[in-house]
Design an enzyme around this catalytic site. Structure first.
Site, mmCIF file in Angstrom:
data_model
loop_
_atom_site.group_PDB
_atom_site.id
_atom_site.type_symbol
_atom_site.label_atom_id
_atom_site.label_comp_id
_atom_site.label_asym_id
_atom_site.label_seq_id
_atom_site.Cartn_x
_atom_site.Cartn_y
_atom_site.Cartn_z
ATOM 1 N N LYS A 2 -8.425 -60.309 -1.549
ATOM 2 C CA LYS A 2 -7.851 -58.962 -1.619
ATOM 3 C C LYS A 2 -8.353 -58.306 -2.905
ATOM 4 C CE LYS A 2 -3.347 -56.602 -1.360
ATOM 5 N NZ LYS A 2 -1.895 -56.776 -1.147
ATOM 6 N N SER B 279 0.344 -54.331 2.495
ATOM 7 C CA SER B 279 -0.810 -53.732 1.877
ATOM 8 C C SER B 279 -2.074 -54.581 2.015
ATOM 9 C CB SER B 279 -0.548 -53.494 0.385
ATOM 10 O OG SER B 279 -0.315 -54.726 -0.280
ATOM 11 N N SER C 171 3.665 -57.846 2.085
ATOM 12 C CA SER C 171 2.249 -57.504 2.289
ATOM 13 C C SER C 171 1.340 -58.625 2.742
ATOM 14 C CB SER C 171 1.666 -56.903 1.008
ATOM 15 O OG SER C 171 2.065 -55.566 0.931
HETATM 16 N N1 GLN Z 1 5.397 -52.226 2.004
HETATM 17 C C1 GLN Z 1 5.953 -52.591 0.739
HETATM 18 C C2 GLN Z 1 5.656 -51.519 -0.277
HETATM 19 O O1 GLN Z 1 5.107 -50.554 0.071
HETATM 20 C C3 GLN Z 1 5.445 -53.919 0.287
HETATM 21 C C4 GLN Z 1 4.085 -53.899 -0.289
HETATM 22 C C5 GLN Z 1 3.650 -55.211 -0.827
HETATM 23 O O2 GLN Z 1 4.197 -56.276 -0.471
HETATM 24 N N2 GLN Z 1 2.676 -55.175 -1.714
HETATM 25 O O3 GLN Z 1 5.964 -51.614 -1.415
#
Ligand code: GLN
Length: 494
Positions: free
Chosen positions: A76, A151, A175
């Protein structure tokens, strides 16, 4: 070759069916031919990958190579990679080439894994759809009109499109698990402190945790074996002995007590998801586990608590991006204030700005007690729900997301509807526990659905064992995304 799991590739490489260089070339070729459809990579590091593959082949020839030696993976784009762009999906870092590797990048490289490149993601890991990336949305290989989740959307799309065998992701509020669910993969979020955060660009430091996205629980175990380590460069890294996550995969799950929270099966849960998750639970019963209704009464407070705490921490973490020390700098600043303002104005996208505003507000004098402190108190209650539940059960099972993958553009104009996606994943992060998402079937419109298992602190080995046993009895994880003609042509050559 791209149909193989890590476990299968380990054998093929050792049997000399092909070399790591051949395998790596094959993956690089697939990325070149196919990734324009999925936009799963931000950077492809062909030369570096081939160099690592050559070294891996030498280690394999010597006969004492570790499990991941020669296996093509991708990171990532929030893990610092020495000499390779680490953009975090943001214009702000679109010119940032770190001088060092994140600990997990180093750990995986030391294990001989070959990094193919860096995967697409929501900007600064804020999002559930990958649409907030400065590099454009990544697409779901099961249905390119749909999001791959976020994400870590690029990390999931790359594995689902077979453009990497496994990838790294980060999970602050879901995410890893949510994109794994949307793309028919197995994704593990380790316990907070199990995997080093050093060199991982910080979003919300008390919640962030790195983990693997793979095809199977066995592959996730192999990845975690290399990723997890105590790291004195990360003050929240926990110095407890690491299990061999592969060793217990075949333990019996007879008598396993599975808690089923009533709050995870209420209004808002899609029918297909409910049916498939219930079928998975029935399968576990057949395998000798017992189901126990439990309650996690503060679940409904997870979204409001998280969407105060995470932005608050983000607003502090992102203050370092000021146009002076890192990343984007505006042209011709009038004075220092103009430099700060315009660099941040130009460098950050809308969702990141929204969170900085919410976070700074929640932390400001006069509002701190009403929002931030209150959210921390709620976080404690959510944690206590799990502590109580784990006195009665071994793991907790439920859906990962209320629905299968949604359409690109469907939620991007309504942030609150996007935040609601996170209801079942956020509590695990707020409590600091470990969780895994594994495929449990396809919806009526052919989209993958995941089952979530949440484990107690440092119970990764148990989670992987419980997931692996399911995968020994079912074949949901073997289904692959229907990829266009170009890939079929490539397939037929292999
Ligand atoms: N969807 C969540 C957010 O927008 C989690 C994102 C994540 O785990 N990085 O913060």
């Amino acid at each position: 070759m791209h149909h193989y799991t890590i476990a299968e590739l380990m054998k093929s490489l050792r049997n000399k069916e092909f070399s790591s260089v051949e395998l790596t070339q094959h993956y690089l070729e697939r990325i070149k031919q196919l990734d324009s459809q999925f936009n799963s990579y931000i950077t492809v590091s062909s030369e570096q990958a081939l160099l690592s593959a050559q070294q891996a082949d030498q280690a394999l020839a010597k006969g004492n190579a570790s499990d991941l030696c020669g296996i093509p993976i991708a990171h990532k784009d929030l893990f610092c990679t020495q000499g390779t762009l680490t953009s975090c999906g943001s214009k702000m870092l679109s010119n940032f080439v770190p001088p060092y590797n994140a600990t997990i990048v180093e750990n995986l490289a030391n294990a001989g894994a070959v990094s193919l490149g860096k995967t697409n993601m929501d900007e600064f890991a804020m999002g559930s759809s990958n649409e907030s990336s400065f590099y454009g949305a990544s697409k779901n290989p099961w249905n390119i009109d749909c999001v791959p989740g976020g994400s870590s959307g690029g990390s999931a799309a790359a594995v689902a499109a077979q453009l990497a065998v496994a990838t790294t992701g980060s999970d602050t509020g879901g995410s890893i698990r949510q994109p794994a669910s949307f793309c028919g993969l197995t994704g593990l979020k380790p316990t907070y402190g199990r995997v080093s955060r050093w060199g991982m660009v910080a979003y919300a430091s008390s919640l962030d945790q790195a983990g693997p996205i793979a095809r199977t629980a066995e592959d996730a175990a192999i990845m975690l074996n290399a990723m997890a380590s105590f790291d004195d460069k990360d003050s929240t890294s926990v110095d407890i002995e690491k299990s061999d996550y592969k060793a217990s995969l075949n333990d019996s799950i007879k008598g396993l007590r599975i808690g089923v929270p009533e709050e995870y099966f209420q209004d808002g849960l899609d029918n297909d998801v409910a049916t498939l998750v219930n079928a998975a639970l029935a399968e576990y019963e057949k395998m000798g586990a017992t189901l126990h209704p439990i309650s996690l009464p503060h679940t409904h407070l997870a979204i409001p608590a998280y969407y105060v705490i995470a932005p608050a921490e983000a607003s502090a973490n992102l203050s370092r991006f000021d146009g002076v020390r890192y990343g984007h700098r505006c042209d011709d600043p009038k004075d220092l204030m103009d430099l700060y303002k315009r660099s941040r104005e130009e460098g950050f996208g809308d969702e990141v700005k929204r969170r900085i505003l919410v976070g700074a507000y929640a932390l400001s004098a006069g509002y701190y007690d009403a929002y931030y402190r209150k959210a921390q108190q709620v976080r404690r209650l959510i944690k206590q729900d799990f502590v109580d539940a784990f006195t009665q059960v071994d793991v907790i099972a439920g859906p990962v997301v209320p629905n299968p993958a949604f359409g690109i553009g469907e939620k991007s104009t309504n942030p609150v509807s996007m935040y609601l996606e996170d209801i079942y994943t956020l509590p695990t992060n707020l409590a600091g526990l470990c969780g895994i998402s594994l495929p449990c079937g396809l919806s009526s419109d052919n989209k993958p659905v995941g089952l979530q298992l949440t484990g107690n602190y440092f119970a990764e080995a148990k989670l992987l064992n419980v997931a692996h046993q399911f995968q020994q009895h079912t074949d949901h994880h073997k289904k692959t995304a229907p990829i266009s003609n170009a890939s079929n042509k490539l397939n037929s050559n292999q």
